[in-house]
Design a protein around this motif. Structure first.
Motif, PDB file in Angstrom:
ATOM      1  N   ILE A  92       0.810  -1.217   0.000  1.00  0.00           N
ATOM      2  CA  ILE A  92       0.000   0.000   0.000  1.00  0.00           C
ATOM      3  C   ILE A  92       0.850   1.279   0.000  1.00  0.00           C
ATOM      4  O   ILE A  92       0.564   2.218  -0.738  1.00  0.00           O
ATOM      5  CB  ILE A  92      -1.001  -0.020   1.176  1.00  0.00           C
ATOM      6  N   HIS A  93       1.930   1.275   0.740  1.00  0.00           N
ATOM      7  CA  HIS A  93       2.703   2.523   0.807  1.00  0.00           C
ATOM      8  C   HIS A  93       3.458   2.827  -0.485  1.00  0.00           C
ATOM      9  O   HIS A  93       3.996   3.898  -0.650  1.00  0.00           O
ATOM     10  CB  HIS A  93       3.668   2.494   1.993  1.00  0.00           C
ATOM     11  N   GLU A  94       3.477   1.848  -1.408  1.00  0.00           N
ATOM     12  CA  GLU A  94       4.160   2.102  -2.685  1.00  0.00           C
ATOM     13  C   GLU A  94       3.213   2.588  -3.781  1.00  0.00           C
ATOM     14  O   GLU A  94       3.637   2.882  -4.891  1.00  0.00           O
ATOM     15  CB  GLU A  94       4.869   0.831  -3.176  1.00  0.00           C
TER      16      GLU A  94
ATOM     17  N   GLY B  28      -5.009  -7.167   1.717  1.00  0.00           N
ATOM     18  CA  GLY B  28      -4.949  -6.682   3.093  1.00  0.00           C
ATOM     19  C   GLY B  28      -6.096  -7.233   3.916  1.00  0.00           C
ATOM     20  O   GLY B  28      -6.811  -8.141   3.491  1.00  0.00           O
ATOM     21  N   THR B  29      -6.250  -6.655   5.083  1.00  0.00           N
ATOM     22  CA  THR B  29      -7.299  -7.097   5.996  1.00  0.00           C
ATOM     23  C   THR B  29      -8.319  -5.976   6.130  1.00  0.00           C
ATOM     24  O   THR B  29      -7.951  -4.797   6.145  1.00  0.00           O
ATOM     25  CB  THR B  29      -6.687  -7.375   7.385  1.00  0.00           C
TER      26      THR B  29
ATOM     27  N   TYR C 248       1.863  -2.050   5.949  1.00  0.00           N
ATOM     28  CA  TYR C 248       2.488  -0.736   5.836  1.00  0.00           C
ATOM     29  C   TYR C 248       1.533   0.430   5.732  1.00  0.00           C
ATOM     30  O   TYR C 248       1.929   1.576   5.829  1.00  0.00           O
ATOM     31  CB  TYR C 248       3.405  -0.706   4.605  1.00  0.00           C
ATOM     32  N   GLY C 249       0.284   0.158   5.430  1.00  0.00           N
ATOM     33  CA  GLY C 249      -0.589   1.304   5.213  1.00  0.00           C
ATOM     34  C   GLY C 249      -2.054   0.928   5.133  1.00  0.00           C
ATOM     35  O   GLY C 249      -2.428  -0.243   5.259  1.00  0.00           O
ATOM     36  N   ILE C 250      -2.848   1.966   4.873  1.00  0.00           N
ATOM     37  CA  ILE C 250      -4.298   1.763   4.831  1.00  0.00           C
ATOM     38  C   ILE C 250      -4.852   2.417   3.577  1.00  0.00           C
ATOM     39  O   ILE C 250      -4.396   3.491   3.160  1.00  0.00           O
ATOM     40  CB  ILE C 250      -4.967   2.415   6.063  1.00  0.00           C
ATOM     41  N   ILE C 251      -5.855   1.758   2.956  1.00  0.00           N
ATOM     42  CA  ILE C 251      -6.567   2.394   1.841  1.00  0.00           C
ATOM     43  C   ILE C 251      -8.064   2.402   2.145  1.00  0.00           C
ATOM     44  O   ILE C 251      -8.536   1.666   3.009  1.00  0.00           O
ATOM     45  CB  ILE C 251      -6.354   1.663   0.503  1.00  0.00           C
ATOM     46  N   SER C 252      -8.754   3.240   1.388  1.00  0.00           N
ATOM     47  CA  SER C 252     -10.205   3.248   1.515  1.00  0.00           C
ATOM     48  C   SER C 252     -10.807   2.798   0.183  1.00  0.00           C
ATOM     49  O   SER C 252     -10.425   3.289  -0.879  1.00  0.00           O
ATOM     50  CB  SER C 252     -10.666   4.665   1.850  1.00  0.00           C
TER      51      SER C 252
ATOM     52  N   PHE D 250      -6.170   3.630  -8.072  1.00  0.00           N
ATOM     53  CA  PHE D 250      -6.070   4.341  -6.800  1.00  0.00           C
ATOM     54  C   PHE D 250      -5.763   5.811  -7.007  1.00  0.00           C
ATOM     55  O   PHE D 250      -5.006   6.175  -7.910  1.00  0.00           O
ATOM     56  CB  PHE D 250      -4.969   3.706  -5.940  1.00  0.00           C
ATOM     57  N   ARG D 251      -6.402   6.597  -6.133  1.00  0.00           N
ATOM     58  CA  ARG D 251      -6.109   8.005  -6.165  1.00  0.00           C
ATOM     59  C   ARG D 251      -5.613   8.357  -4.783  1.00  0.00           C
ATOM     60  O   ARG D 251      -6.187   7.906  -3.787  1.00  0.00           O
ATOM     61  CB  ARG D 251      -7.395   8.767  -6.451  1.00  0.00           C
ATOM     62  N   ILE D 252      -4.548   9.090  -4.720  1.00  0.00           N
ATOM     63  CA  ILE D 252      -4.058   9.417  -3.389  1.00  0.00           C
ATOM     64  C   ILE D 252      -4.568  10.791  -3.001  1.00  0.00           C
ATOM     65  O   ILE D 252      -4.239  11.794  -3.630  1.00  0.00           O
ATOM     66  CB  ILE D 252      -2.523   9.345  -3.326  1.00  0.00           C
ATOM     67  N   SER D 253      -5.457  10.814  -2.017  1.00  0.00           N
ATOM     68  CA  SER D 253      -6.017  12.095  -1.587  1.00  0.00           C
ATOM     69  C   SER D 253      -5.176  12.592  -0.409  1.00  0.00           C
ATOM     70  O   SER D 253      -4.089  12.102  -0.154  1.00  0.00           O
ATOM     71  CB  SER D 253      -7.477  11.923  -1.190  1.00  0.00           C
ATOM     72  N   VAL D 254      -5.700  13.534   0.282  1.00  0.00           N
ATOM     73  CA  VAL D 254      -4.927  14.120   1.378  1.00  0.00           C
ATOM     74  C   VAL D 254      -4.460  13.062   2.376  1.00  0.00           C
ATOM     75  O   VAL D 254      -3.323  13.049   2.823  1.00  0.00           O
ATOM     76  CB  VAL D 254      -5.774  15.167   2.146  1.00  0.00           C
ATOM     77  N   LYS D 255      -5.389  12.163   2.691  1.00  0.00           N
ATOM     78  CA  LYS D 255      -5.046  11.217   3.746  1.00  0.00           C
ATOM     79  C   LYS D 255      -4.480   9.908   3.205  1.00  0.00           C
ATOM     80  O   LYS D 255      -3.299   9.644   3.255  1.00  0.00           O
ATOM     81  CB  LYS D 255      -6.278  10.959   4.605  1.00  0.00           C
ATOM     82  N   ILE D 256      -5.382   9.076   2.666  1.00  0.00           N
ATOM     83  CA  ILE D 256      -4.950   7.734   2.271  1.00  0.00           C
ATOM     84  C   ILE D 256      -5.381   7.445   0.835  1.00  0.00           C
ATOM     85  O   ILE D 256      -6.276   8.112   0.315  1.00  0.00           O
ATOM     86  CB  ILE D 256      -5.572   6.667   3.205  1.00  0.00           C
ATOM     87  N   PRO D 257      -4.775   6.441   0.215  1.00  0.00           N
ATOM     88  CA  PRO D 257      -5.202   6.084  -1.152  1.00  0.00           C
ATOM     89  C   PRO D 257      -6.667   5.634  -1.157  1.00  0.00           C
ATOM     90  O   PRO D 257      -7.090   4.911  -0.254  1.00  0.00           O
ATOM     91  CB  PRO D 257      -4.281   4.922  -1.518  1.00  0.00           C
ATOM     92  N   GLU D 258      -7.401   6.123  -2.174  1.00  0.00           N
ATOM     93  CA  GLU D 258      -8.810   5.744  -2.284  1.00  0.00           C
ATOM     94  C   GLU D 258      -9.040   5.045  -3.607  1.00  0.00           C
ATOM     95  O   GLU D 258      -8.384   5.351  -4.591  1.00  0.00           O
ATOM     96  CB  GLU D 258      -9.690   6.986  -2.346  1.00  0.00           C
TER      97      GLU D 258
END
Ligand code: ADP
Ligand code: MG
Length: 703
Positions: A66-68, A79-80, A103-107, A132-140
């Motif tokens: 996710i972080h890549e 992921g979970t 490593y990270g979280i997506i929505s 995926f689009r990376i917004s302010v917080k997490i990839p969506e």
């Protein structure tokens, strides 16, 4: 090579080849409804399906941590499920999952909260494929695809994306194709000789088909530009089979016995001409006469832009035939053109001591005399329309067939005329420059001569595009030129009666013009007028009694009036580029500078204006043809009336031209080496070739 091209495969004995023609209904997961949807798209057999090639591929080779992820990336992640919530917006419900790996979280979000998602619960493992689009917080990601247990074949490689077929989902198509590949491509015998495969580095057929659908060895960057070996193989096949047909036809024809015309004295003939031949003309005359001199039937195409002077070349060939005691048939597509050929060559034919006559369908009783003269051999050269192929026309000794604007005639019509002689030489002519790649597929069995220059002294035609709202400016130019003593053509696209397009027709236009330019002589001419009336108008125009000649495209071919220097083309956006180019070739024939004014309705950004700009910029017919072909594709470029045009499924004439050359080379080499395809290594190839021939023959029979 593509076995499914042919419904007639009795002569193909190989069983894997025949098996591949099983109906699509025999595949796993294809029920009645799916089968019908496939059939609606022309997919009848397993083979048809295997030749529905992926549009693109999705890279699902590996999981991306996710972080890549980068913004805009399409990727596979796992992921979970950390959190699941349903949010009610004003209009509908949204389901959101938060998914995390080490490593990270997506929505991931789904609008409308589809029911099938409700069985996923917090803590479960999940695999997603999406953009995926990376917004302010997490990839969506929105509406990603979920890969569940049992979907393993949907990941771990490059996944094909197919063209839409009805409502069948990509997943289902993939599953069906997978079944077809597994069950039908193994053990498929390869008709392409191993030697060609080796030299051209092409994989085996069965392997190529499998690889194209589910790539294992291909590089993604090659796949993207359709140059992976498997793709090249399928493109090659399609070209190869057609080129082989052409090559075998040509080898066969070259073994036929033809007339070896004596060609001495041709150069002395040049002195009778009212002008000096161009270098190109002299070259093609040499090509043609040397060909006539050989003891095989000539089958040659003479290409040359409008006004390049093909007629005089044809006349010299005619003279050769007549000097050897043979007759000539000269066929043109329209009455007007046949008449013009007859009239414009009269002086020369007399000087050449060549007795010419005209035969069109509008000649009445005089036609009987002409036919008698031809039968008895008193007439040397018969010029005419398709009236020439009537049964009542028999020749005393037809040695040369000349066909002007050959693409306007069908295969059958040309064949009938040829069979009025015994293996006569054939010279076809065309003013439609054809890009090389298309020429090789259309006329690949012909020899080609090209006139690539215009006679000296021609003033280049200036072409300008006007928007409909600037019609007044066009009229102003018209008025000005006519004041200088010039004349103008005003051309309308020929309108099918059934067409309900809002095109002003020529008749109405002539009225309107008379109102706008009351002091000018305006006449109307169109194809439905009786011949004598049309002739009268043309004569009057030639004599300068008419200022503006309003016409449908009947003047497309064959009018040669040097004082006519203006051409206005109405509804220019409705014409193909090559057609406009041909039309404007009717002006620019004299000593005055000429102008071609295109009137069109278009919006600045549209395709139409882009197209028309091309014609504004160049006067090179070949360049225009290439652009035209690229923009419209071969079918439309040639016009629907072109018979016998081969529709490619996989190959593309424009972008695959270099593969075409390779295929052609191999096909001609093979045809030369073994024209009967008799060697046992060619046995499957021979069977497929024969069955395709039988099908082609049936097409001609019913034409
Ligand atoms: P196309 O190739 O379109 O059939 P034509 O044979 O009708 O062209 O020739 C167009 C015009 O050019 C004719 O008037 C013809 O007499 C003239 N012409 C042909 N060859 C030459 C030449 N070498 N020099 C000058 N005029 C020529
Ligand atoms: Mg011509």
């Amino acid at each position: 090579m593509k076995p499914c091209g042919h419904s007639e495969t009795d002569s193909v004995k190989d069983s894997a080849y025949r098996r591949i023609l099983s109906p699509v209904g025999s595949l796993q997961g294809v029920g009645k409804v799916t089968a019908r949807e496939l059939q609606n798209r022309g997919v009848q057999t397993v083979c048809d399906l295997l030749y529905v090639l992926p549009r693109s591929y999705q890279d699902r080779t590996k999981f991306v941590p996710i972080h890549e992820l980068s913004s805009g990336q399409t990727a596979l992640i796992k992921g979970t499920i950390l959190k699941l919530r349903r949010v009610r917006s004003r209009y509908r419900e949204i389901l959101e999952m938060l998914i995390g790996d080490e490593y990270g979280i997506i929505s991931a979000r789904w609008m409308g909260a589809p029911r099938y998602l409700f069985r996923f619960t917090k803590g479960k493992k999940i695999i997603l494929f999406g953009r995926f689009r990376i917004s302010v917080k997490i990839p969506e990601t929105y509406h990603p695809e979920i890969i569940e247990d049992g979907d393993e074949h949907e990941i771990g490689g490059l996944m094909p994306v197919y063209p839409e077929i009805g409502g069948i989902s990509q997943r289902r198509i993939r599953r069906i194709v997978m079944d077809a590949v597994k069950r039908f491509t193994q053990g498929l015998q390869d008709p392409l000789p191993a030697r060609i495969r080796q030299t051209r580095q092409l994989p085996e057929l069965g392997k190529a088909i499998g690889e194209v659908h589910f790539p294992v060895e291909s590089r993604p960057e090659d796949l993207r530009i359709r140059r992976a070996p498997a793709q090249r193989r399928l493109i090659f096949d399609e070209f190869f089979m057609l080129q082989l047909t052409l090559a075998l036809k040509r080898t066969k024809a070259s073994r036929e016995k033809g007339i070896a015309f004596g060609i001495q004295g041709v150069e002395e003939l040049y002195r009778c001409l009212p002008f000096q031949l161009t270098v190109s003309q002299t070259r093609v005359i040499h090509e043609i006469t040397s060909d006539m001199n050989r003891p095989f039937p000539m089958n040659r195409l003479l290409q040359g832009d409008v006004g390049s002077g093909k007629t005089v070349v044809a006349l010299i060939a005619a003279w050769v035939a007549v000097r050897n005691g043979y007759q000539v048939a000269f066929m043109a597509p329209t009455q007007l053109l046949a008449e013009q050929h007859y009239l414009s060559t009269l002086e020369l034919t007399r000087k050449m001591n060549l007795k010419a006559a005209l035969l069109t369908s509008g000649l009445g009783t005089h036609a009987d005399d002409v036919r008698d003269g031809v039968r008895q051999g008193d007439i040397d050269m018969l010029i005419g329309t398709h009236a020439l192929i009537q049964e009542s026309v028999t020749f005393h000794g037809l040695g040369l067939v000349i066909i002007d604007e050959q693409h306007r005639f069908g295969v059958v019509q040309r064949a009938i005329l040829r069979h009025k002689g015994i293996s006569p030489d054939v010279l076809s002519m065309t003013a439609t420059p054809i890009p090389r790649s298309l020429g090789l597929t259309l006329y690949g069995d012909l020899d080609i001569s090209v006139i690539d220059e215009l006679p000296p002294g021609r003033k280049p035609i200036q072409t300008r595009l006007f928007h409909e709202r600037d019609r007044d400016k066009v009229y102003a130019v018209l008025r000005e030129e006519i004041k200088k003593g010039r004349q103008a053509y005003m051309v309308y696209p020929l309108i099918e009666e059934s067409e309900k397009m809002e095109l002003k027709d020529a008749t109405q236009m002539a009225e309107e013009l008379r109102a706008v330019l009351p002091d000018l002589h305006i006449a109307l001419i169109h194809g439905r007028m009786p011949l004598d009336q049309r002739e009268g108008i043309m004569e009057a125009f030639k004599a300068g009694h008419i200022d503006i000649l309003v016409s449908t495209t009947v003047i497309e071919v064959g009018i040669d009036i040097p004082n006519a220097t203006i051409m206005v083309i109405e509804n220019a956006e409705r014409f193909g580029l090559s057609q406009i180019h041909q039309l404007r070739g009717r002006i620019g024939r004299g000593i005055y500078p000429s102008k071609c004014l295109l009137l069109a309705s278009y919006r600045k950004t549209t395709e139409a204006s882009r197209r028309l700009r091309v014609i504004e910029k160049t006067t090179d017919g070949f360049k225009i043809a290439e652009q035209d072909l690229a923009i419209r594709g071969p079918g439309e470029f040639l016009g629907l009336r072109q018979s016998g045009f081969h529709q490619f499924r996989v190959a593309n004439l424009m972008s695959d031209a270099e593969i075409l050359s390779e295929a052609r080379e191999e096909a001609f080499r093979l045809a030369e080496r073994d024209p009967e395809l008799a060697h046992r290594t060619y046995s499957l190839l021979r069977q497929i070739y024969r069955s395709s021939q039988r099908e082609a023959d049936q097409l001609v029979d019913t034409a």
